[in-house]
Motif scaffolding. Structure first.
Motif, PDB file in Angstrom:
ATOM      1  N   ALA A 160       0.823  -1.219   0.000  1.00 38.65           N
ATOM      2  CA  ALA A 160       0.000   0.000   0.000  1.00 38.65           C
ATOM      3  C   ALA A 160       0.850   1.259   0.000  1.00 38.65           C
ATOM      4  CB  ALA A 160      -0.925  -0.009   1.212  1.00 38.65           C
ATOM      5  N   ALA A 161       2.045   1.194   0.570  1.00 37.88           N
ATOM      6  CA  ALA A 161       2.926   2.367   0.607  1.00 37.88           C
ATOM      7  C   ALA A 161       3.388   2.777  -0.788  1.00 37.88           C
ATOM      8  CB  ALA A 161       4.138   2.061   1.490  1.00 37.88           C
ATOM      9  N   PHE A 162       3.363   1.833  -1.727  1.00 44.73           N
ATOM     10  CA  PHE A 162       3.823   2.129  -3.088  1.00 44.73           C
ATOM     11  C   PHE A 162       2.668   2.363  -4.061  1.00 44.73           C
ATOM     12  CE2 PHE A 162       6.983  -0.513  -0.964  1.00 44.73           C
ATOM     13  CZ  PHE A 162       8.152   0.220  -1.167  1.00 44.73           C
ATOM     14  N   PHE A 163       1.440   2.093  -3.615  1.00 42.54           N
ATOM     15  CA  PHE A 163       0.263   2.293  -4.478  1.00 42.54           C
ATOM     16  C   PHE A 163      -0.783   3.106  -3.714  1.00 42.54           C
ATOM     17  CE2 PHE A 163       2.337  -1.500  -6.069  1.00 42.54           C
ATOM     18  CZ  PHE A 163       2.277  -1.346  -7.447  1.00 42.54           C
ATOM     19  N   SER A 164      -0.376   4.292  -3.242  1.00 38.33           N
ATOM     20  CA  SER A 164      -1.264   5.108  -2.404  1.00 38.33           C
ATOM     21  C   SER A 164      -2.448   5.678  -3.170  1.00 38.33           C
ATOM     22  CB  SER A 164      -0.469   6.246  -1.771  1.00 38.33           C
ATOM     23  OG  SER A 164       0.170   7.024  -2.780  1.00 38.33           O
ATOM     24  N   ASP A 165      -2.322   5.808  -4.502  1.00 37.44           N
ATOM     25  CA  ASP A 165      -3.380   6.429  -5.297  1.00 37.44           C
ATOM     26  C   ASP A 165      -4.287   5.430  -5.996  1.00 37.44           C
ATOM     27  OD1 ASP A 165      -2.411   8.945  -4.613  1.00 37.44           O
ATOM     28  OD2 ASP A 165      -0.987   8.958  -6.285  1.00 37.44           O
ATOM     29  N   CYS A 166      -4.023   4.134  -5.831  1.00 37.38           N
ATOM     30  CA  CYS A 166      -4.845   3.117  -6.498  1.00 37.38           C
ATOM     31  C   CYS A 166      -4.762   1.818  -5.719  1.00 37.38           C
ATOM     32  CB  CYS A 166      -4.373   2.904  -7.948  1.00 37.38           C
ATOM     33  SG  CYS A 166      -2.657   2.332  -8.072  1.00 37.38           S
ATOM     34  N   SER A 167      -5.597   0.876  -6.119  1.00 36.90           N
ATOM     35  CA  SER A 167      -5.586  -0.433  -5.464  1.00 36.90           C
ATOM     36  C   SER A 167      -4.306  -1.195  -5.803  1.00 36.90           C
ATOM     37  CB  SER A 167      -6.801  -1.249  -5.904  1.00 36.90           C
ATOM     38  OG  SER A 167      -7.994  -0.597  -5.524  1.00 36.90           O
ATOM     39  N   SER A 168      -3.835  -1.940  -4.839  1.00 37.46           N
ATOM     40  CA  SER A 168      -2.609  -2.710  -5.051  1.00 37.46           C
ATOM     41  C   SER A 168      -2.872  -3.886  -5.985  1.00 37.46           C
ATOM     42  CB  SER A 168      -2.085  -3.229  -3.713  1.00 37.46           C
ATOM     43  OG  SER A 168      -1.883  -2.181  -2.798  1.00 37.46           O
ATOM     44  N   PRO A 169      -2.007  -4.105  -6.993  1.00 42.48           N
ATOM     45  CA  PRO A 169      -2.178  -5.255  -7.902  1.00 42.48           C
ATOM     46  C   PRO A 169      -2.095  -6.576  -7.135  1.00 42.48           C
ATOM     47  CG  PRO A 169      -0.563  -3.692  -8.759  1.00 42.48           C
ATOM     48  CD  PRO A 169      -0.846  -3.275  -7.358  1.00 42.48           C
ATOM     49  N   GLN A 170      -2.997  -7.502  -7.462  1.00 40.78           N
ATOM     50  CA  GLN A 170      -3.038  -8.783  -6.765  1.00 40.78           C
ATOM     51  C   GLN A 170      -1.751  -9.577  -6.921  1.00 40.78           C
ATOM     52  OE1 GLN A 170      -5.445 -10.307  -4.658  1.00 40.78           O
ATOM     53  NE2 GLN A 170      -6.014  -8.140  -4.575  1.00 40.78           N
ATOM     54  N   VAL A 171      -1.158  -9.509  -8.105  1.00 39.81           N
ATOM     55  CA  VAL A 171       0.063 -10.283  -8.335  1.00 39.81           C
ATOM     56  C   VAL A 171       1.201  -9.775  -7.449  1.00 39.81           C
ATOM     57  CG1 VAL A 171       0.843  -8.830 -10.272  1.00 39.81           C
ATOM     58  CG2 VAL A 171       1.621 -11.215 -10.093  1.00 39.81           C
ATOM     59  N   VAL A 172       1.244  -8.465  -7.237  1.00 43.40           N
ATOM     60  CA  VAL A 172       2.282  -7.896  -6.364  1.00 43.40           C
ATOM     61  C   VAL A 172       2.026  -8.291  -4.914  1.00 43.40           C
ATOM     62  CG1 VAL A 172       3.353  -5.765  -5.548  1.00 43.40           C
ATOM     63  CG2 VAL A 172       2.641  -5.959  -7.937  1.00 43.40           C
ATOM     64  N   LEU A 173       0.763  -8.239  -4.507  1.00 41.12           N
ATOM     65  CA  LEU A 173       0.412  -8.633  -3.144  1.00 41.12           C
ATOM     66  C   LEU A 173       0.821 -10.075  -2.858  1.00 41.12           C
ATOM     67  CD1 LEU A 173      -3.173  -7.100  -2.682  1.00 41.12           C
ATOM     68  CD2 LEU A 173      -1.086  -6.417  -1.500  1.00 41.12           C
ATOM     69  N   LYS A 174       0.485 -10.956  -3.777  1.00 37.33           N
ATOM     70  CA  LYS A 174       0.735 -12.373  -3.534  1.00 37.33           C
ATOM     71  C   LYS A 174       2.219 -12.714  -3.619  1.00 37.33           C
ATOM     72  CE  LYS A 174      -3.941 -13.799  -4.528  1.00 37.33           C
ATOM     73  NZ  LYS A 174      -4.870 -14.656  -5.262  1.00 37.33           N
ATOM     74  N   CYS A 175       2.947 -12.050  -4.494  1.00 37.64           N
ATOM     75  CA  CYS A 175       4.401 -12.264  -4.553  1.00 37.64           C
ATOM     76  C   CYS A 175       5.071 -11.785  -3.267  1.00 37.64           C
ATOM     77  CB  CYS A 175       4.990 -11.536  -5.757  1.00 37.64           C
ATOM     78  SG  CYS A 175       4.632 -12.323  -7.350  1.00 37.64           S
ATOM     79  N   THR A 176       4.590 -10.667  -2.733  1.00 33.36           N
ATOM     80  CA  THR A 176       5.131 -10.156  -1.468  1.00 33.36           C
ATOM     81  C   THR A 176       4.825 -11.115  -0.324  1.00 33.36           C
ATOM     82  OG1 THR A 176       4.787  -7.891  -2.250  1.00 33.36           O
ATOM     83  CG2 THR A 176       5.149  -8.191   0.114  1.00 33.36           C
ATOM     84  N   ALA A 177       3.602 -11.646  -0.303  1.00 30.89           N
ATOM     85  CA  ALA A 177       3.215 -12.597   0.749  1.00 30.89           C
ATOM     86  C   ALA A 177       4.051 -13.872   0.672  1.00 30.89           C
ATOM     87  CB  ALA A 177       1.728 -12.928   0.637  1.00 30.89           C
ATOM     88  N   VAL A 178       4.276 -14.358  -0.541  1.00 31.18           N
ATOM     89  CA  VAL A 178       5.099 -15.566  -0.723  1.00 31.18           C
ATOM     90  C   VAL A 178       6.529 -15.303  -0.252  1.00 31.18           C
ATOM     91  CG1 VAL A 178       6.153 -17.068  -2.462  1.00 31.18           C
ATOM     92  CG2 VAL A 178       3.706 -16.558  -2.573  1.00 31.18           C
ATOM     93  N   THR A 179       7.059 -14.138  -0.581  1.00 32.26           N
ATOM     94  CA  THR A 179       8.407 -13.780  -0.140  1.00 32.26           C
ATOM     95  C   THR A 179       8.490 -13.753   1.383  1.00 32.26           C
ATOM     96  OG1 THR A 179       8.735 -12.438  -2.125  1.00 32.26           O
ATOM     97  CG2 THR A 179      10.217 -12.023  -0.275  1.00 32.26           C
TER      98      THR A 179
END
Length: 482
Positions: free
Chosen positions: A136-155
């Motif tokens: 969310a810190a990098f996408f303050s003006d829009c919804s966070s992309p799902q692929v980015v969210l899930k890659c971050t969670a996996v990491t």
């Protein structure tokens, strides 16, 4: 074999017939016990669940009642577990209590479901919420992309897996740091809310029960979302063998930690409602960040960093305990032997931890936070109810068993009724095939139990795989306490 449930894996070593035996020490005092419960409970829930509780209940007042009721239910459940933990002084939590009080088949179904679904689902949900706040810190003006969210969670899962496999002390140090950080963040949120209320921001609370939802099902699902934040109230029962004077410290830690967490949660929710309208709260992807933007402005990064630390620490604790549950069940013969082994040098249950990480990553790929909470909560309360039933049975059928700590029978009865309600409410109000799939998955464990556990069937190639895993992972069996 030996359990690695304790947060400290420092051991006494004793040579007996040229065999090294690993024995865990009773090193946790009252302060450490309170810290463990508090750190396990305060994770992602208070930063993710408020909007979902509000969504199902419809009003701020009803939401606050749900949060208070969840705290009361967690307290009653923990007091019931305290009696169990002082009578059955073994690590393993629900698994060992069901095994001793109800029988091996229900205990196997618990271990089977916990290892394959419940613990990995909990880790997946927490890591997804960690990703929400980091991204969310990098996408303050829009919804966070799902692929980015899930890659971050996996990491996040991979990093935690490496840490827990490498060093237990490092894992516990991270948990302590994260616990301190999350408490600081919550104090900031609470103080900010007090300031807003003093300034007169009480509009939302003036009509607190307007638009309250009524119904059997919505309340049950709202309870799932609230109870997600209280998950961890039973964590201390997983490490009873490592607790100093458990007859005294187990109930005392419960009586201190859970009321403290309940008060923090209620005050944090009031602060959210003081800063945001219900509509703003419902549309927020990250409630604490939205609160920070309203109250702290450019200093919102403090909330972002703090919540990221909080969820990371909670995921770390959940993986730590999840790996140990897997380890204990394997030690009792209900899971493959390889999962009951520890690294010969690092003394960590790395096979169980690796297995838990792999399943967690698989759950992250198709999952979302809300559905993970609902379906895992449905299954979790089935087993909580079974555990409490075992306590009631023990109180009635074995009244002469020494009980250093004892609760009135009405307390476990209330928890059992609540468990039945939490299992049935969502199904009756809004039947979904997913709930049937959960039940079928649990019952599918019988197909494995009969040949493998009851009749002790084992294949030669399975033994060969175990030997190869021992060599690859440098792990070996451990000795159980006498």
């Amino acid at each position: 074999m030996e359990t690695n449930e304790a947060p400290s894996i420092l051991t006494d070593e004793k040579m007996d017939n040229n065999t090294r035996k690993i024995r865990l020490k009773r090193e946790l005092g009252l302060i450490s016990a309170v810290s463990m419960i508090t750190g396990a409970m305060i994770g992602s829930g208070i930063f993710m669940s408020p909007q979902w509780v509000l969504y199902y209940m419809g009003s701020p007042g009803a939401s606050l009642l749900i949060w208070a009721a969840c705290g009361l239910l967690a307290m009653l459940g923990a007091l019931s577990y305290a009696e169990l933990g002082t009578v059955i002084k073994e690590s393993g939590g629900e698994y060992i209590y069901i095994l001793r009080n109800v029988g091996p088949l229900p205990a196997f179904l618990l271990s089977y479901t916990t290892v394959i679904v419940l613990k990995p689902a909990s880790i997946a949900g927490i890591c997804l919420s960690f990703a929400e706040y980091v991204v969310a810190a990098f996408f303050s003006d829009c919804s966070s992309p799902q692929v980015v969210l899930k890659c971050t969670a996996v990491t996040c899962v991979l990093v935690l897996g490496i840490i827990n496999c490498l060093n237990v002390r490092l894992s516990m140090s991270i948990m302590n740091l994260c616990t301190a950080t999350k408490l600081i963040v919550l104090v900031v949120i609470i103080v900010g809310g007090v300031v807003l209320l003093v300034k007169g921001n009480t509009q939302v609370l003036q009509n607190a029960f307007e638009n309250t939802a009524a119904g059997f099902g919505p309340v049950g699902v709202a309870f799932y979302q609230g109870l997600w934040s209280y998950d961890g109230w039973n964590n201390l029962n997983c490490i009873t063998e490592e607790l100093k004077n458990p007859e005294v410290n187990l109930p005392r830690a419960v009586m201190i930690a859970i009321p403290l967490v309940t008060c923090i949660y209620l005050l944090a929710n009031i602060s959210y409602f003081a800063a945001m309208t219900p509509q703003e709260l419902l549309t927020s992807d990250a409630v604490a960040i939205s609160w920070g933007l309203k109250v702290l402005g450019t200093w919102t990064w403090i909330i972002t960093v703090g919540v990221a630390f909080s969820t990371f620490g909670c995921a770390n604790g959940t993986l730590f305990s999840g790996g140990r549950v897997c380890y204990v069940a394997a030690r009792e013969g209900h899971l493959p032997d390889s999962l009951s082994m520890v690294h010969v040098n690092r003394l960590t249950p790395s096979p169980a931890l690796i297995f838990t990480c792999v399943i967690s990553i698989i759950m992250i790929i198709p999952g979302d936070f809300s559905s993970i909470v609902n379906y895992s909560g449905f299954a979790t309360w089935m087993f909580y109810g079974t555990t409490i039933f075992g306590l009631i049975y023990m109180k009635i059928k074995k009244p002469d068993v020494p009980r250093p700590y004892k609760v009135p029978i009405i307390i476990p009865v209330i928890v059992l009724i609540a468990s039945v309600y939490l299992v049935l409410a969502p199904v009756i109000d809004s039947p979904q095939m997913a709930y049937l799939y959960v039940v079928l998955f649990i019952l599918s464990g019988v197909i494995i139990y009969i040949p493998v556990i009851h009749y002790k069937w084992s294949s030669g190639w399975f033994h060969s795989i175990t030997l190869h895993l021992q060599l690859l992972l440098q792990v070996a069996p451990t000795d159980k306490n006498d």
